[in-house]
Design a protein around this motif. Sequence first.
Motif, PDB file in Angstrom:
ATOM      1  N   ASP A   2       0.815  -1.212   0.000  1.00 54.06           N
ATOM      2  CA  ASP A   2       0.000   0.000   0.000  1.00 54.06           C
ATOM      3  C   ASP A   2       0.851   1.266   0.000  1.00 54.06           C
ATOM      4  OD1 ASP A   2      -2.288  -1.470  -0.012  1.00 54.06           O
ATOM      5  OD2 ASP A   2      -2.532  -1.466   2.164  1.00 54.06           O
ATOM      6  N   TYR A  45     -11.732  -7.173  -6.795  1.00 51.81           N
ATOM      7  CA  TYR A  45     -11.281  -6.059  -5.965  1.00 51.81           C
ATOM      8  C   TYR A  45     -11.990  -6.054  -4.613  1.00 51.81           C
ATOM      9  CZ  TYR A  45     -10.585  -1.309  -4.305  1.00 51.81           C
ATOM     10  OH  TYR A  45     -10.288  -0.224  -3.533  1.00 51.81           O
ATOM     11  N   HIS A  48     -11.010  -9.461  -2.458  1.00 46.90           N
ATOM     12  CA  HIS A  48      -9.643  -9.686  -1.993  1.00 46.90           C
ATOM     13  C   HIS A  48      -9.383  -8.956  -0.670  1.00 46.90           C
ATOM     14  CE1 HIS A  48      -8.145  -5.678  -3.177  1.00 46.90           C
ATOM     15  NE2 HIS A  48      -7.032  -5.993  -2.533  1.00 46.90           N
ATOM     16  N   HIS A  49     -10.147  -7.900  -0.376  1.00 48.20           N
ATOM     17  CA  HIS A  49     -10.007  -7.244   0.919  1.00 48.20           C
ATOM     18  C   HIS A  49     -10.604  -8.092   2.042  1.00 48.20           C
ATOM     19  CE1 HIS A  49      -8.298  -3.424  -0.306  1.00 48.20           C
ATOM     20  NE2 HIS A  49      -9.145  -3.398  -1.316  1.00 48.20           N
ATOM     21  N   HIS A  50     -11.639  -8.877   1.742  1.00 45.24           N
ATOM     22  CA  HIS A  50     -12.344  -9.643   2.770  1.00 45.24           C
ATOM     23  C   HIS A  50     -11.887 -11.087   2.845  1.00 45.24           C
ATOM     24  CE1 HIS A  50     -15.174  -6.307   3.241  1.00 45.24           C
ATOM     25  NE2 HIS A  50     -15.213  -6.242   1.928  1.00 45.24           N
ATOM     26  N   HIS A  56      -5.865  -6.468   8.527  1.00 44.53           N
ATOM     27  CA  HIS A  56      -6.051  -5.131   7.957  1.00 44.53           C
ATOM     28  C   HIS A  56      -5.266  -4.947   6.662  1.00 44.53           C
ATOM     29  CE1 HIS A  56      -8.209  -3.871  11.526  1.00 44.53           C
ATOM     30  NE2 HIS A  56      -7.226  -4.349  12.262  1.00 44.53           N
ATOM     31  N   GLY A  57      -5.192  -5.988   5.855  1.00 43.93           N
ATOM     32  CA  GLY A  57      -4.542  -5.882   4.557  1.00 43.93           C
ATOM     33  C   GLY A  57      -3.036  -5.961   4.578  1.00 43.93           C
ATOM     34  N   ARG A 251      -5.014   2.641  10.392  1.00 41.05           N
ATOM     35  CA  ARG A 251      -5.465   3.259   9.158  1.00 41.05           C
ATOM     36  C   ARG A 251      -5.799   4.739   9.329  1.00 41.05           C
ATOM     37  NH1 ARG A 251      -6.979  -0.179   4.959  1.00 41.05           N
ATOM     38  NH2 ARG A 251      -5.565  -1.952   5.010  1.00 41.05           N
TER      39      ARG A 251
END
Length: 266
Positions: A2, A45, A48-50, A56-57, A251
């Motif tokens: 990120d 998209y 892939h976050h869940h 937290h990624g 975050r």
Amino acid sequence: FDLTHPYFGFLPILTYVYFRNIRKALRERHLAIFKSLGAITLELYLLHHHFFLSSHGTTILVILPGYPKCNLILVGVVLVNMARTMHRITTVFCETLVPSENDTLSIRTVIVLGALAGGFYTMAAGMQSMGIVNMASIGCIIVACGFLVYQTIMEMTWEDYRHSGPAKAKAAAHEPAVAKFSPPLIGAMLVFLLGTSWHLLALVGATATDRPLPSQCDAFVNDGIWVPVNSCSEFQRGHDYRDAGTGSYYRDCDDISNLQWGWRST
């Protein structure tokens, strides 16, 4: 990823676009795999976050601990299949709930969906304020909502099914109660099994927080230092991540210098 992606992520995209259009022969052809993946980019998209990422990624979901490459392939295959399934479900829902040839039904559906979204948001805020957000409560809500969605779809499609033929209507009229309630019951069982499996993986899997460090860490675990990390500065966060190995476990920008244990590169 990120912290560095915004600065370098466009380079492979521009490179591919350039070589893809450099010759007419290349422009007239395409890869089927890119076409298939392009149809599910939105689902990939979102999912892939869940599913693909955790913590937290910052880490990848671990199903096969000790085999990172096999684990990456397995999780990737499951993610792609889940995205394809979600794409098909979304297409069916859009055609059923928001038909292009019926503007009245589409407007009504949009209003109902907006009201449902507001209701779910209010419910989530209330549950969080009461401190009852857990796997059991979320599972019960998912099962109840799934049953309501199933019943709504059955009522919306019953008229078309009844007029499709007298034989089908007669068979549906004598349908036993077990056949009517078996789909939501099977769905509830699947939700329960998936939630239980996911919870067990979180407790005893490779990403569990209470697992001891490997024995080889004893030699240098005390060589680290507390590194102040500024959560409001992306540049400083990236610098500390590269030089001290600190993670991004936050975050929000709170103007507070967070301290994390890290190791200065030598």
